[in-house]
Design a protein around this motif. Structure first.
Motif, short mmCIF file in Angstrom:
data_model
loop_
_atom_site.label_atom_id
_atom_site.label_comp_id
_atom_site.label_asym_id
_atom_site.label_seq_id
_atom_site.Cartn_x
_atom_site.Cartn_y
_atom_site.Cartn_z
N CYS C 14 0.84 -1.21 0.00
CA CYS C 14 0.00 0.00 0.00
C CYS C 14 0.87 1.25 0.00
O CYS C 14 0.60 2.21 -0.74
N CYS C 15 1.93 1.24 0.83
CA CYS C 15 2.83 2.40 0.87
C CYS C 15 3.43 2.66 -0.50
O CYS C 15 3.50 3.81 -0.96
N MET C 16 3.87 1.58 -1.16
CA MET C 16 4.46 1.74 -2.49
C MET C 16 3.45 2.34 -3.46
O MET C 16 3.79 3.21 -4.26
N LEU C 17 2.21 1.86 -3.37
CA LEU C 17 1.20 2.38 -4.30
C LEU C 17 0.98 3.86 -4.07
O LEU C 17 0.89 4.65 -5.02
N ILE C 18 0.88 4.26 -2.78
CA ILE C 18 0.66 5.69 -2.50
C ILE C 18 1.86 6.50 -2.99
O ILE C 18 1.71 7.59 -3.56
N ALA C 19 3.08 5.93 -2.79
CA ALA C 19 4.27 6.65 -3.24
C ALA C 19 4.25 6.82 -4.76
O ALA C 19 4.57 7.90 -5.28
N LEU C 49 11.48 -1.05 -6.28
CA LEU C 49 11.27 -1.57 -4.93
C LEU C 49 10.00 -2.41 -4.87
O LEU C 49 9.94 -3.43 -4.19
N PHE C 50 8.98 -1.99 -5.61
CA PHE C 50 7.72 -2.74 -5.65
C PHE C 50 7.94 -4.13 -6.24
O PHE C 50 7.38 -5.12 -5.77
N THR C 51 8.80 -4.20 -7.26
CA THR C 51 9.10 -5.50 -7.84
C THR C 51 9.78 -6.41 -6.84
O THR C 51 9.49 -7.61 -6.77
N LEU C 52 10.69 -5.82 -6.04
CA LEU C 52 11.34 -6.64 -5.01
C LEU C 52 10.31 -7.17 -4.02
O LEU C 52 10.37 -8.32 -3.59
N LEU C 66 13.99 -8.94 -12.89
CA LEU C 66 13.12 -7.85 -13.33
C LEU C 66 13.51 -6.53 -12.66
O LEU C 66 13.63 -5.49 -13.31
N ALA C 67 13.78 -6.61 -11.35
CA ALA C 67 14.18 -5.40 -10.63
C ALA C 67 15.48 -4.84 -11.17
O ALA C 67 15.64 -3.63 -11.34
N MET C 68 16.40 -5.75 -11.48
CA MET C 68 17.69 -5.33 -12.05
C MET C 68 17.47 -4.59 -13.37
O MET C 68 18.04 -3.52 -13.60
N LEU C 69 16.61 -5.18 -14.23
CA LEU C 69 16.35 -4.55 -15.52
C LEU C 69 15.70 -3.20 -15.34
O LEU C 69 16.02 -2.23 -16.05
N ILE C 70 14.75 -3.10 -14.38
CA ILE C 70 14.07 -1.83 -14.17
C ILE C 70 15.07 -0.78 -13.70
O ILE C 70 15.06 0.36 -14.17
N ALA C 71 15.98 -1.19 -12.80
CA ALA C 71 16.97 -0.23 -12.32
C ALA C 71 17.85 0.25 -13.47
O ALA C 71 18.12 1.45 -13.61
N LEU C 72 18.28 -0.69 -14.32
CA LEU C 72 19.15 -0.32 -15.45
C LEU C 72 18.44 0.65 -16.39
O LEU C 72 18.97 1.70 -16.75
N THR C 73 17.20 0.27 -16.78
CA THR C 73 16.48 1.10 -17.74
C THR C 73 16.19 2.48 -17.16
O THR C 73 16.28 3.49 -17.86
N GLY C 74 15.84 2.49 -15.87
CA GLY C 74 15.56 3.77 -15.24
C GLY C 74 16.77 4.68 -15.24
O GLY C 74 16.66 5.87 -15.57
N PHE C 75 17.94 4.11 -14.95
CA PHE C 75 19.14 4.94 -14.94
C PHE C 75 19.42 5.51 -16.32
O PHE C 75 19.65 6.71 -16.48
N VAL C 76 19.34 4.64 -17.33
CA VAL C 76 19.65 5.11 -18.68
C VAL C 76 18.67 6.19 -19.11
O VAL C 76 19.05 7.23 -19.67
N SER C 77 17.37 5.98 -18.83
CA SER C 77 16.39 6.98 -19.29
C SER C 77 16.57 8.29 -18.55
O SER C 77 16.45 9.37 -19.14
#
Lengths: 123, 165, 92
Positions: C14-19, C49-52, C66-77
Protein backbone atom coordinates in the motif's frame (compact mmCIF):
# COMPACT_ATOMS: atom_id res chain seq x y z
CA UNK A 1 -2.55 -14.35 -3.71
CA UNK A 2 0.69 -14.46 -1.83
CA UNK A 3 2.70 -17.64 -1.71
CA UNK A 4 4.24 -17.57 1.71
CA UNK A 5 5.93 -20.55 3.37
CA UNK A 6 4.13 -22.40 6.17
CA UNK A 7 6.53 -21.32 8.84
CA UNK A 8 9.35 -18.89 9.25
CA UNK A 9 11.87 -18.89 12.08
CA UNK A 10 11.46 -16.00 14.46
CA UNK A 11 15.06 -14.80 14.20
CA UNK A 12 14.49 -14.31 10.47
CA UNK A 13 10.92 -13.05 10.55
CA UNK A 14 11.41 -10.16 12.95
CA UNK A 15 14.24 -8.41 11.07
CA UNK A 16 12.50 -8.95 7.73
CA UNK A 17 9.25 -7.43 9.00
CA UNK A 18 11.03 -4.53 10.66
CA UNK A 19 13.08 -3.78 7.57
CA UNK A 20 10.01 -3.96 5.33
CA UNK A 21 8.06 -1.56 7.53
CA UNK A 22 10.96 0.91 7.84
CA UNK A 23 11.70 0.78 4.14
CA UNK A 24 8.11 1.34 3.08
CA UNK A 25 7.59 4.23 5.49
CA UNK A 26 10.83 5.86 4.36
CA UNK A 27 9.87 5.42 0.71
CA UNK A 28 6.50 6.98 1.39
CA UNK A 29 8.14 9.94 3.16
CA UNK A 30 10.48 10.42 0.21
CA UNK A 31 7.60 10.51 -2.26
CA UNK A 32 5.68 12.82 0.07
CA UNK A 33 8.68 15.14 0.09
CA UNK A 34 8.73 15.08 -3.69
CA UNK A 35 5.08 16.03 -3.70
CA UNK A 36 4.89 18.50 -0.84
CA UNK A 37 8.03 20.63 -0.88
CA UNK A 38 7.59 24.02 -2.49
CA UNK A 39 10.35 24.35 -5.10
CA UNK A 40 12.57 22.18 -7.23
CA UNK A 41 15.82 22.59 -5.34
CA UNK A 42 14.14 21.36 -2.19
CA UNK A 43 12.25 18.62 -3.96
CA UNK A 44 15.43 16.97 -5.17
CA UNK A 45 16.30 16.06 -1.58
CA UNK A 46 13.08 14.10 -1.04
CA UNK A 47 13.79 11.11 -3.29
CA UNK A 48 17.35 10.85 -1.98
CA UNK A 49 16.12 9.19 1.20
CA UNK A 50 14.00 6.78 -0.84
CA UNK A 51 16.97 5.80 -2.93
CA UNK A 52 19.51 5.29 -0.18
CA UNK A 53 17.66 4.19 2.91
CA UNK A 54 14.44 2.75 1.51
CA UNK A 55 16.18 0.73 -1.17
CA UNK A 56 18.79 -0.42 1.35
CA UNK A 57 16.12 -1.69 3.75
CA UNK A 58 14.23 -3.56 1.03
CA UNK A 59 17.35 -5.14 -0.41
CA UNK A 60 18.58 -6.36 2.97
CA UNK A 61 15.10 -7.70 3.77
CA UNK A 62 14.96 -9.56 0.47
CA UNK A 63 18.43 -11.00 1.03
CA UNK A 64 17.56 -12.24 4.53
CA UNK A 65 14.22 -13.67 3.45
CA UNK A 66 15.52 -15.65 0.51
CA UNK A 67 18.54 -16.84 2.45
CA UNK A 68 16.17 -18.31 5.03
CA UNK A 69 13.77 -19.65 2.45
CA UNK A 70 16.21 -21.35 0.13
CA UNK A 71 18.49 -22.63 2.90
CA UNK A 72 21.54 -21.26 1.08
CA UNK A 73 23.12 -17.81 1.01
CA UNK A 74 21.29 -15.68 -1.56
CA UNK A 75 23.30 -12.51 -1.92
CA UNK A 76 22.71 -11.45 -5.49
CA UNK A 77 20.71 -8.44 -4.26
CA UNK A 78 24.15 -7.00 -3.58
CA UNK A 79 24.36 -6.39 -7.33
CA UNK A 80 21.32 -4.11 -7.27
CA UNK A 81 22.65 -2.41 -4.15
CA UNK A 82 25.99 -1.68 -5.76
CA UNK A 83 24.31 -0.56 -8.97
CA UNK A 84 21.92 1.80 -7.21
CA UNK A 85 24.63 3.20 -4.98
CA UNK A 86 26.82 3.91 -8.01
CA UNK A 87 24.16 5.33 -10.32
CA UNK A 88 21.79 7.30 -8.09
CA UNK A 89 24.38 10.01 -7.29
CA UNK A 90 25.16 10.40 -10.98
CA UNK A 91 21.54 10.89 -11.99
CA UNK A 92 20.90 13.29 -9.08
CA UNK A 93 23.92 15.35 -10.08
CA UNK A 94 22.91 15.44 -13.74
CA UNK A 95 19.35 16.53 -12.97
CA UNK A 96 20.64 19.18 -10.59
CA UNK A 97 23.11 20.55 -13.12
CA UNK A 98 20.46 20.57 -15.83
CA UNK A 99 18.13 22.51 -13.54
CA UNK A 100 20.76 25.08 -12.59
CA UNK A 101 21.77 25.49 -16.22
CA UNK A 102 18.18 25.97 -17.37
CA UNK A 103 17.41 28.44 -14.61
CA UNK A 104 20.46 30.51 -15.42
CA UNK A 105 19.56 30.47 -19.10
CA UNK A 106 15.96 31.48 -18.42
CA UNK A 107 17.15 34.30 -16.21
CA UNK A 108 19.42 35.59 -18.94
CA UNK A 109 16.70 35.26 -21.55
CA UNK A 110 14.20 37.03 -19.31
CA UNK A 111 16.61 39.90 -18.80
CA UNK A 112 17.19 40.25 -22.54
CA UNK A 113 13.48 40.13 -23.17
CA UNK A 114 12.70 42.88 -20.66
CA UNK A 115 15.52 45.02 -22.07
CA UNK A 116 14.10 44.58 -25.56
CA UNK A 117 10.67 45.55 -24.35
CA UNK A 118 12.14 48.54 -22.61
CA UNK A 119 13.95 49.65 -25.78
CA UNK A 120 10.86 49.14 -27.91
CA UNK A 121 8.72 51.24 -25.61
CA UNK A 122 11.15 54.10 -25.75
CA UNK A 123 11.50 54.15 -29.50
CA UNK B 1 50.50 -4.20 -13.46
CA UNK B 2 51.52 -6.91 -15.89
CA UNK B 3 50.63 -6.95 -19.54
CA UNK B 4 47.90 -9.53 -19.32
CA UNK B 5 46.32 -8.32 -16.12
CA UNK B 6 46.17 -4.52 -16.31
CA UNK B 7 43.89 -4.03 -13.32
CA UNK B 8 43.52 -6.96 -10.96
CA UNK B 9 40.78 -5.35 -8.86
CA UNK B 10 38.60 -4.82 -11.92
CA UNK B 11 39.13 -8.42 -12.99
CA UNK B 12 38.21 -9.72 -9.57
CA UNK B 13 35.08 -7.57 -9.49
CA UNK B 14 34.01 -8.80 -12.92
CA UNK B 15 34.43 -12.42 -11.88
CA UNK B 16 32.45 -11.76 -8.70
CA UNK B 17 29.63 -10.05 -10.61
CA UNK B 18 29.45 -12.92 -13.07
CA UNK B 19 29.20 -15.46 -10.26
CA UNK B 20 26.57 -13.37 -8.46
CA UNK B 21 24.49 -13.04 -11.61
CA UNK B 22 24.52 -16.78 -12.17
CA UNK B 23 24.19 -17.57 -8.47
CA UNK B 24 26.51 -20.52 -8.58
CA UNK B 25 30.14 -21.42 -8.06
CA UNK B 26 30.12 -24.33 -10.50
CA UNK B 27 33.47 -24.78 -12.30
CA UNK B 28 31.95 -23.87 -15.66
CA UNK B 29 30.79 -20.50 -14.38
CA UNK B 30 34.13 -19.83 -12.72
CA UNK B 31 35.90 -20.70 -15.98
CA UNK B 32 33.76 -18.45 -18.14
CA UNK B 33 33.86 -15.68 -15.55
CA UNK B 34 37.65 -15.85 -15.50
CA UNK B 35 37.77 -15.59 -19.27
CA UNK B 36 35.56 -12.50 -19.06
CA UNK B 37 37.67 -11.09 -16.24
CA UNK B 38 40.82 -11.52 -18.32
CA UNK B 39 39.50 -10.30 -21.66
CA UNK B 40 37.31 -7.34 -20.72
CA UNK B 41 40.03 -5.30 -18.90
CA UNK B 42 42.39 -5.88 -21.82
CA UNK B 43 39.90 -4.47 -24.28
CA UNK B 44 38.75 -1.61 -22.07
CA UNK B 45 42.28 -0.59 -21.02
CA UNK B 46 42.55 2.05 -23.80
CA UNK B 47 39.36 3.65 -22.55
CA UNK B 48 40.54 4.18 -19.02
CA UNK B 49 42.68 7.24 -18.57
CA UNK B 50 42.61 7.36 -14.76
CA UNK B 51 44.92 4.87 -13.10
CA UNK B 52 44.83 5.45 -9.43
CA UNK B 53 45.75 2.94 -6.80
CA UNK B 54 44.16 2.89 -3.41
CA UNK B 55 46.92 3.47 -0.93
CA UNK B 56 45.32 3.14 2.46
CA UNK B 57 42.45 0.64 2.42
CA UNK B 58 41.92 1.09 6.14
CA UNK B 59 41.28 4.82 5.75
CA UNK B 60 38.89 4.10 2.88
CA UNK B 61 37.03 1.58 5.01
CA UNK B 62 36.75 4.04 7.88
CA UNK B 63 35.54 6.78 5.51
CA UNK B 64 32.88 4.48 4.04
CA UNK B 65 31.59 3.29 7.39
CA UNK B 66 31.50 6.83 8.72
CA UNK B 67 29.53 8.01 5.72
CA UNK B 68 27.10 5.11 6.13
CA UNK B 69 26.34 6.35 9.65
CA UNK B 70 26.07 9.88 8.27
CA UNK B 71 23.61 8.72 5.56
CA UNK B 72 21.32 7.13 8.13
CA UNK B 73 21.53 10.15 10.42
CA UNK B 74 20.69 12.65 7.71
CA UNK B 75 17.92 10.38 6.41
CA UNK B 76 16.24 10.74 9.78
CA UNK B 77 16.83 14.50 9.72
CA UNK B 78 15.43 14.98 6.23
CA UNK B 79 12.35 12.87 6.90
CA UNK B 80 11.69 14.79 10.11
CA UNK B 81 11.86 18.06 8.19
CA UNK B 82 9.56 16.77 5.43
CA UNK B 83 7.01 15.53 7.91
CA UNK B 84 6.96 18.13 10.63
CA UNK B 85 8.46 21.41 9.52
CA UNK B 86 5.80 23.95 8.64
CA UNK B 87 7.76 27.15 8.33
CA UNK B 88 10.20 28.09 5.60
CA UNK B 89 13.10 25.70 5.04
CA UNK B 90 16.40 27.44 4.61
CA UNK B 91 17.82 25.81 1.47
CA UNK B 92 20.96 27.41 0.17
CA UNK B 93 23.79 26.97 -2.26
CA UNK B 94 27.15 27.04 -0.51
CA UNK B 95 30.69 26.98 -1.82
CA UNK B 96 33.47 24.82 -0.50
CA UNK B 97 37.06 25.43 -1.60
CA UNK B 98 38.66 22.10 -2.50
CA UNK B 99 42.26 20.94 -2.45
CA UNK B 100 41.53 17.54 -3.93
CA UNK B 101 42.47 17.32 -7.60
CA UNK B 102 42.64 13.61 -8.31
CA UNK B 103 39.73 12.67 -10.62
CA UNK B 104 39.08 9.35 -8.89
CA UNK B 105 39.06 11.09 -5.53
CA UNK B 106 36.64 13.70 -6.81
CA UNK B 107 34.37 10.95 -8.16
CA UNK B 108 34.30 9.21 -4.79
CA UNK B 109 33.65 12.52 -3.06
CA UNK B 110 30.73 13.33 -5.35
CA UNK B 111 29.21 9.89 -4.87
CA UNK B 112 29.44 10.18 -1.10
CA UNK B 113 28.02 13.71 -0.99
CA UNK B 114 25.16 12.88 -3.34
CA UNK B 115 24.33 9.67 -1.49
CA UNK B 116 23.92 11.61 1.72
CA UNK B 117 20.37 12.95 1.76
CA UNK B 118 20.22 16.68 2.26
CA UNK B 119 23.21 17.61 0.12
CA UNK B 120 23.46 17.61 -3.66
CA UNK B 121 26.65 18.32 -5.55
CA UNK B 122 26.09 20.93 -8.27
CA UNK B 123 29.44 21.43 -9.92
CA UNK B 124 33.06 22.40 -9.50
CA UNK B 125 33.63 25.95 -10.56
CA UNK B 126 36.63 25.66 -12.84
CA UNK B 127 38.31 29.03 -12.19
CA UNK B 128 38.57 28.82 -8.43
CA UNK B 129 38.30 25.04 -7.99
CA UNK B 130 35.44 25.53 -5.57
CA UNK B 131 32.71 23.00 -5.07
CA UNK B 132 29.19 24.37 -5.36
CA UNK B 133 26.81 22.46 -3.13
CA UNK B 134 23.11 22.65 -2.40
CA UNK B 135 22.14 22.07 1.22
CA UNK B 136 18.58 21.21 2.18
CA UNK B 137 18.43 22.73 5.64
CA UNK B 138 21.27 25.13 6.26
CA UNK B 139 22.02 26.33 9.76
CA UNK B 140 25.67 27.20 9.61
CA UNK B 141 27.64 27.39 6.37
CA UNK B 142 31.02 27.37 8.12
CA UNK B 143 30.16 24.11 9.87
CA UNK B 144 29.35 22.47 6.53
CA UNK B 145 32.59 23.66 4.97
CA UNK B 146 34.62 22.41 7.92
CA UNK B 147 32.81 19.05 7.98
CA UNK B 148 33.32 18.41 4.31
CA UNK B 149 36.95 19.40 4.42
CA UNK B 150 37.78 17.38 7.52
CA UNK B 151 35.53 14.36 7.27
CA UNK B 152 35.44 13.73 3.54
CA UNK B 153 38.29 15.52 1.86
CA UNK B 154 41.14 14.79 4.24
CA UNK B 155 40.73 10.97 4.09
CA UNK B 156 40.41 11.15 0.31
CA UNK B 157 43.58 13.22 0.11
CA UNK B 158 45.31 10.57 2.22
CA UNK B 159 43.98 7.78 0.03
CA UNK B 160 44.50 9.16 -3.44
CA UNK B 161 47.15 11.84 -3.20
CA UNK B 162 49.44 10.57 -0.51
CA UNK B 163 52.73 10.84 -2.34
CA UNK B 164 52.03 14.31 -3.67
CA UNK B 165 52.60 15.82 -0.25
CA UNK C 1 4.97 -14.95 12.30
CA UNK C 2 3.60 -15.67 8.83
CA UNK C 3 0.49 -13.62 9.52
CA UNK C 4 2.61 -10.68 10.65
CA UNK C 5 4.77 -11.02 7.55
CA UNK C 6 1.70 -11.15 5.34
CA UNK C 7 0.19 -8.03 6.83
CA UNK C 8 3.47 -6.14 6.71
CA UNK C 9 3.78 -7.09 3.05
CA UNK C 10 0.29 -5.73 2.44
CA UNK C 11 1.19 -2.55 4.31
CA UNK C 12 4.40 -2.15 2.31
CA UNK C 13 2.55 -2.65 -0.96
CA UNK C 14 0.00 0.00 0.00
CA UNK C 15 2.83 2.40 0.87
CA UNK C 16 4.46 1.74 -2.49
CA UNK C 17 1.20 2.38 -4.30
CA UNK C 18 0.66 5.69 -2.50
CA UNK C 19 4.27 6.65 -3.24
CA UNK C 20 3.74 5.86 -6.93
CA UNK C 21 0.57 7.93 -6.89
CA UNK C 22 2.40 10.91 -5.37
CA UNK C 23 5.17 10.60 -7.97
CA UNK C 24 2.59 10.48 -10.74
CA UNK C 25 0.84 13.55 -9.41
CA UNK C 26 4.13 15.41 -9.35
CA UNK C 27 4.85 14.09 -12.84
CA UNK C 28 1.60 15.55 -14.11
CA UNK C 29 1.65 18.77 -12.15
CA UNK C 30 5.37 19.59 -12.07
CA UNK C 31 5.71 23.21 -13.09
CA UNK C 32 9.07 22.79 -14.82
CA UNK C 33 10.57 20.07 -16.95
CA UNK C 34 13.21 19.17 -14.38
CA UNK C 35 10.47 18.44 -11.85
CA UNK C 36 8.99 15.94 -14.22
CA UNK C 37 12.31 14.24 -14.85
CA UNK C 38 12.93 14.00 -11.12
CA UNK C 39 9.46 12.54 -10.58
CA UNK C 40 10.04 10.00 -13.33
CA UNK C 41 13.37 9.00 -11.77
CA UNK C 42 11.70 8.48 -8.40
CA UNK C 43 8.90 6.55 -10.05
CA UNK C 44 11.40 4.12 -11.57
CA UNK C 45 12.97 3.65 -8.15
CA UNK C 46 9.66 2.98 -6.42
CA UNK C 47 8.63 0.54 -9.13
CA UNK C 48 11.93 -1.27 -8.66
CA UNK C 49 11.27 -1.57 -4.93
CA UNK C 50 7.72 -2.74 -5.65
CA UNK C 51 9.10 -5.50 -7.84
CA UNK C 52 11.34 -6.64 -5.01
CA UNK C 53 8.28 -6.71 -2.76
CA UNK C 54 6.41 -8.83 -5.29
CA UNK C 55 9.39 -11.16 -5.34
CA UNK C 56 9.17 -11.56 -1.58
CA UNK C 57 5.43 -12.11 -1.59
CA UNK C 58 5.49 -14.72 -4.35
CA UNK C 59 8.72 -16.28 -3.05
CA UNK C 60 10.14 -16.18 -6.53
CA UNK C 61 13.69 -15.27 -7.46
CA UNK C 62 12.77 -14.33 -11.03
CA UNK C 63 11.56 -10.95 -9.83
CA UNK C 64 15.15 -10.10 -8.97
CA UNK C 65 16.11 -10.04 -12.64
CA UNK C 66 13.12 -7.85 -13.33
CA UNK C 67 14.18 -5.40 -10.63
CA UNK C 68 17.69 -5.33 -12.05
CA UNK C 69 16.35 -4.55 -15.52
CA UNK C 70 14.07 -1.83 -14.17
CA UNK C 71 16.97 -0.23 -12.32
CA UNK C 72 19.15 -0.32 -15.45
CA UNK C 73 16.48 1.10 -17.74
CA UNK C 74 15.56 3.77 -15.24
CA UNK C 75 19.14 4.94 -14.94
CA UNK C 76 19.65 5.11 -18.68
CA UNK C 77 16.39 6.98 -19.29
CA UNK C 78 17.10 9.48 -16.52
CA UNK C 79 20.56 10.16 -17.90
CA UNK C 80 19.16 10.64 -21.39
CA UNK C 81 16.43 13.00 -20.19
CA UNK C 82 18.80 15.03 -18.04
CA UNK C 83 21.22 15.35 -20.92
CA UNK C 84 18.34 16.44 -23.12
CA UNK C 85 17.31 19.09 -20.61
CA UNK C 86 20.84 20.40 -20.51
CA UNK C 87 21.75 20.50 -24.18
CA UNK C 88 18.94 19.77 -26.54
CA UNK C 89 16.29 22.40 -26.61
CA UNK C 90 14.97 21.49 -30.02
CA UNK C 91 13.26 24.80 -30.64
CA UNK C 92 15.73 27.50 -29.83
Amino acid sequence: MMQLPESLPLWLGIPVVLLLLTGSIITLIGALGLYRLPNFYQRIHGPAITITFGAGCFLIASMLYFTGLEQRPVVHELLITAFVLLTAPVSAMLIMRAAVYRDLRNERKGKELSENLHDNMHQ
Amino acid sequence: MSRFLPSPILSLTLLLIWLLLNQSIAPAHILFGSVLALVVPLYTAPLQPVHSGIRKPLVLFRLLSWSLVEIIRSCVNVSRIILFQRQQINSQFIRVPLDLRNPAGLAVLSCLINSTPGTVWVEIIPETHELSLHVFDLHDAAWWVATIKQRYEQPLLDIFEAEAK
Amino acid sequence: MIVVLEYSLYFAQCCMLIAMLLCTLRLMRGPTAQDRVLALDTLWMVVMLFTLLLGISFANLVYFELAMLIALTGFVSTIALAKFLMRGEIIE
